[in-house]
Design an enzyme around this catalytic site. Sequence first.
Site, short mmCIF file in Angstrom:
data_model
loop_
_atom_site.label_atom_id
_atom_site.label_comp_id
_atom_site.label_asym_id
_atom_site.label_seq_id
_atom_site.Cartn_x
_atom_site.Cartn_y
_atom_site.Cartn_z
N HIS A 1 28.69 -91.94 30.34
CA HIS A 1 27.50 -91.14 30.04
C HIS A 1 27.97 -89.69 29.93
O HIS A 1 27.72 -88.87 30.81
CB HIS A 1 26.49 -91.33 31.17
CG HIS A 1 25.11 -90.81 30.87
ND1 HIS A 1 24.83 -89.98 29.80
CD2 HIS A 1 23.93 -91.01 31.52
CE1 HIS A 1 23.54 -89.69 29.82
NE2 HIS A 1 22.98 -90.30 30.84
N LYS B 1 14.80 -107.15 14.66
CA LYS B 1 14.90 -108.07 13.52
C LYS B 1 16.32 -108.59 13.36
O LYS B 1 16.62 -109.32 12.42
CB LYS B 1 14.51 -107.34 12.23
CG LYS B 1 13.10 -106.81 12.20
CD LYS B 1 12.85 -106.17 10.84
CE LYS B 1 11.55 -105.41 10.84
NZ LYS B 1 11.44 -104.56 9.64
N ARG C 1 14.59 -88.83 30.73
CA ARG C 1 15.33 -87.57 30.80
C ARG C 1 16.26 -87.34 29.63
O ARG C 1 16.18 -86.34 28.95
CB ARG C 1 16.23 -87.59 32.04
CG ARG C 1 15.86 -86.71 33.14
CD ARG C 1 16.43 -87.33 34.39
NE ARG C 1 16.02 -88.72 34.40
CZ ARG C 1 14.84 -89.10 34.85
NH1 ARG C 1 14.00 -88.24 35.34
NH2 ARG C 1 14.49 -90.37 34.82
N THR C 2 17.16 -88.28 29.42
CA THR C 2 18.22 -88.01 28.46
C THR C 2 17.63 -87.84 27.07
O THR C 2 17.97 -86.92 26.34
CB THR C 2 19.27 -89.14 28.50
OG1 THR C 2 19.71 -89.27 29.84
CG2 THR C 2 20.45 -88.83 27.61
N ARG D 1 21.83 -94.37 22.80
CA ARG D 1 21.98 -95.06 24.09
C ARG D 1 21.86 -96.55 23.83
O ARG D 1 21.00 -97.00 23.06
CB ARG D 1 20.90 -94.62 25.06
CG ARG D 1 20.87 -95.51 26.30
CD ARG D 1 20.02 -94.95 27.39
NE ARG D 1 20.65 -93.78 27.99
CZ ARG D 1 20.25 -93.25 29.13
NH1 ARG D 1 19.25 -93.77 29.80
NH2 ARG D 1 20.84 -92.18 29.62
C1 NCD Z 1 21.42 -91.93 34.50
C2 NCD Z 1 21.78 -93.02 33.52
O1 NCD Z 1 21.00 -93.29 32.61
O2 NCD Z 1 22.86 -93.57 33.67
N1 NCD Z 1 20.24 -91.29 34.16
C3 NCD Z 1 20.29 -90.23 33.34
O3 NCD Z 1 20.68 -90.31 32.22
N2 NCD Z 1 19.93 -89.05 33.85
C4 NCD Z 1 21.41 -92.35 35.88
C5 NCD Z 1 20.57 -93.52 36.25
O4 NCD Z 1 19.88 -94.12 35.43
O5 NCD Z 1 20.62 -93.85 37.43
#
Ligand code: NCD
Length: 305
Positions: A129, A80, A51-52, A101
Amino acid sequence: MRHLMSPLDLSVEELDKLLTLANDIEKNPGKYAHACEGKKLATCFYEPSTRTRLSFESAMINLGGSVIGFSSADSSSAAKGESVSDTIRVISCFADICAMRHPKEGAPLVASQHSSIPVINAGDGGHQHPTQTLTDLLTIRSLKGRLDHLKIGLCGDLKFGRTVHSLINALIRYPGIEFVLISPNELRVPEYIREDVLIANHIPFVEVERLEDAIPDLDILYMTRVQKERFFNEEDYIRMKDFYILDKAKMELAKKDMLVLHPLPRVNEISVEVDNDPRAVYFKQVQYGVYVRMALILTLLEIEV
Ligand code: NCD
């Protein structure tokens, strides 16, 4: 140059402006279709995400920009042994903005300190997040009409769920917010959230274990999955993973206008029979995530349309 590490990097006024921009993008997508022509977004994902990452990529493409990046640590030079600070210096030569991320808390912050392009924290370990929070705020504001005077139930893994930590941080800035923290005892919010965020700011909250008891009074129910990847042993995860299952029977106890949000991915915590309930807005929330990331990219790149 600005980065986004935490939702608190934006003042309430800036946030308001950003959400208003996101709503304008929703209404007039054509107006923004070329705003980022010639610009590149790098998505540096050291931890899995569908998703993100795709939401960021889709946001940049909707703005007429392009996207480069990697989607796992194994497919980057991290394998590496390259440091995050070196990687971002390199990425700064390729792209205009970066969404990162990382499983380690604080890694995007380190990157931002060595970067010559804006860095967005797209999730750092169990910490924060912020773009999920922007998504959540936009969803609530668009569908409820306000961000103040709400009773918000946060349910599930409140210990490891970074979306919950960021959302609490962001919502306490609005008047009349009350939290009902619904979790098994072992998955309660971390001490620093309870003490330094909630108690220190005199925010009303209760901690309960039973969803059935809490649901009738809520304006918003924010469900989360148990964060399997952050558990130290499989047994604890198995014991806790189905602790909460929101189903039709529980929805019957809720207010007619309560909204159900979930950052997704969902595992078992919301039964699919709830999906058709008009109060279930977790798929709409995904769409709002794209609009808000478009607004964020424009804001950090200081592009006015
Ligand atoms: C969330 C995350 O990555 O923290 N997901 C997301 O980005 N929509 C929630 C999750 O992974 O449970």
